[in-house]
Design an enzyme around this catalytic site. Structure first.
Site, PDB file in Angstrom:
ATOM      1  N   CYS A 104     -74.148 -26.784  59.075  1.00 11.52           N
ATOM      2  CA  CYS A 104     -75.361 -26.036  58.349  1.00 11.52           C
ATOM      3  C   CYS A 104     -76.350 -26.936  58.679  1.00 11.52           C
ATOM      4  O   CYS A 104     -76.389 -27.678  58.056  1.00 11.52           O
ATOM      5  CB  CYS A 104     -75.087 -25.388  56.865  1.00 11.52           C
ATOM      6  SG  CYS A 104     -76.107 -24.637  57.063  1.00 11.52           S
ATOM      7  N   CYS A 107     -78.633 -26.146  55.237  1.00 14.54           N
ATOM      8  CA  CYS A 107     -78.582 -26.315  54.259  1.00 14.54           C
ATOM      9  C   CYS A 107     -77.064 -27.117  53.728  1.00 14.54           C
ATOM     10  O   CYS A 107     -76.553 -27.647  54.416  1.00 14.54           O
ATOM     11  CB  CYS A 107     -78.394 -25.459  52.866  1.00 14.54           C
ATOM     12  SG  CYS A 107     -77.880 -23.751  52.861  1.00 14.54           S
ATOM     13  N   SER A 108     -76.480 -26.303  53.338  1.00 11.84           N
ATOM     14  CA  SER A 108     -74.610 -27.263  53.203  1.00 11.84           C
ATOM     15  C   SER A 108     -73.677 -25.609  53.201  1.00 11.84           C
ATOM     16  O   SER A 108     -73.416 -25.933  52.074  1.00 11.84           O
ATOM     17  CB  SER A 108     -74.377 -27.547  52.084  1.00 11.84           C
ATOM     18  OG  SER A 108     -74.836 -27.697  50.689  1.00 11.84           O
ATOM     19  N   CYS A 109     -74.434 -24.428  53.862  1.00 10.85           N
ATOM     20  CA  CYS A 109     -73.637 -23.340  53.477  1.00 10.85           C
ATOM     21  C   CYS A 109     -72.231 -24.050  54.184  1.00 10.85           C
ATOM     22  O   CYS A 109     -71.936 -24.422  55.244  1.00 10.85           O
ATOM     23  CB  CYS A 109     -73.973 -22.581  54.669  1.00 10.85           C
ATOM     24  SG  CYS A 109     -75.428 -21.486  54.049  1.00 10.85           S
TER      25      CYS A 109
END
Length: 202
Positions: A104, A107-109
């Site tokens: 991702c 962000c940090s999906c």
């Protein structure tokens, strides 16, 4: 690149969580080892075990595998995997010709419903930026060398779409039960930064 990048400062939420945790430990509300144990369960045991069961079913059941690759969101419901918040789940099959890896970049999906909590390195800026630019080099740093004759595809998760990798089934596992196959599936193999264990490593 190290799996644990210590050059990236924690985010504001992470700092707040750490401060709350410290206060609770100091006041004797929680045991200091309990938090680490809970995180370990969600990061390395409970979450990834769900994904491992999905992979093992796909390895053992070709009809399920076809449904999983055609519509991951619907196929996961067959295994009572719920909790998706409107995002679609797309499952990417690794083959001798193609190796898939997920990231991702914004962000940090992360496909937490099947893999649990994301590892620290998945959220780090170096991984998020470099895997798109030089995927073979980054994978090599994880100990995974992909030959030049094999295509590497990088998939960028977002708020609408989550990806999960279906790794190749290891050789010499014909006739294995799903329960035994589960033990070969690693979290990193479902992200694309690793491969399953071999039968002699089980």
């Amino acid at each position: 690149m190290s799996h644990e990048d210590h050059t990236v400062p924690p985010s504001d939420p992470a700092l707040r969580i750490k401060a709350i945790e410290t206060l609770m430990v100091e006041r004797g509300v929680i045991d200091p080892g309990a938090v680490a144990e809970i995180v370990d369960i969600f990061q390395n045991k409970l979450g990834p075990r769900i994904g491992a069961k999905v992979v093992a079913r796909a390895w053992a059941d070709q009809d399920f595998k076809r449904r999983l690759l055609a519509n991951g969101t619907e196929a996961l419901k067959e295994l009572d995997v719920s909790g998706l918040q409107g995002e679609a789940m797309i499952v990417l099959e690794n083959t001798p010709q193609v190796h898939n890896v997920i990231v991702c970049t914004l962000c940090s999906c992360y496909p937490w419903t099947v893999l649990g909590l994301p590892p620290t390195w998945y959220k780090s800026a170096p991984y998020r930026s470099r895997i798109v630019i030089e995927p073979r080099a980054v994978l090599a740093e994880f100990g995974l060398k992909i030959g030049d004759d094999r295509e590497v595809r990088v998939y960028d998760s977002n708020a609408e779409i989550r990806y999960m990798v279906l790794p190749m089934r290891p050789d010499a596992t014909e006739g294995w039960t799903e329960e035994k196959l589960v033990e070969l599936v690693t979290r990193d193999s479902m992200i694309g930064t690793g491969i399953p264990l071999l039968p002699n490593q089980f």
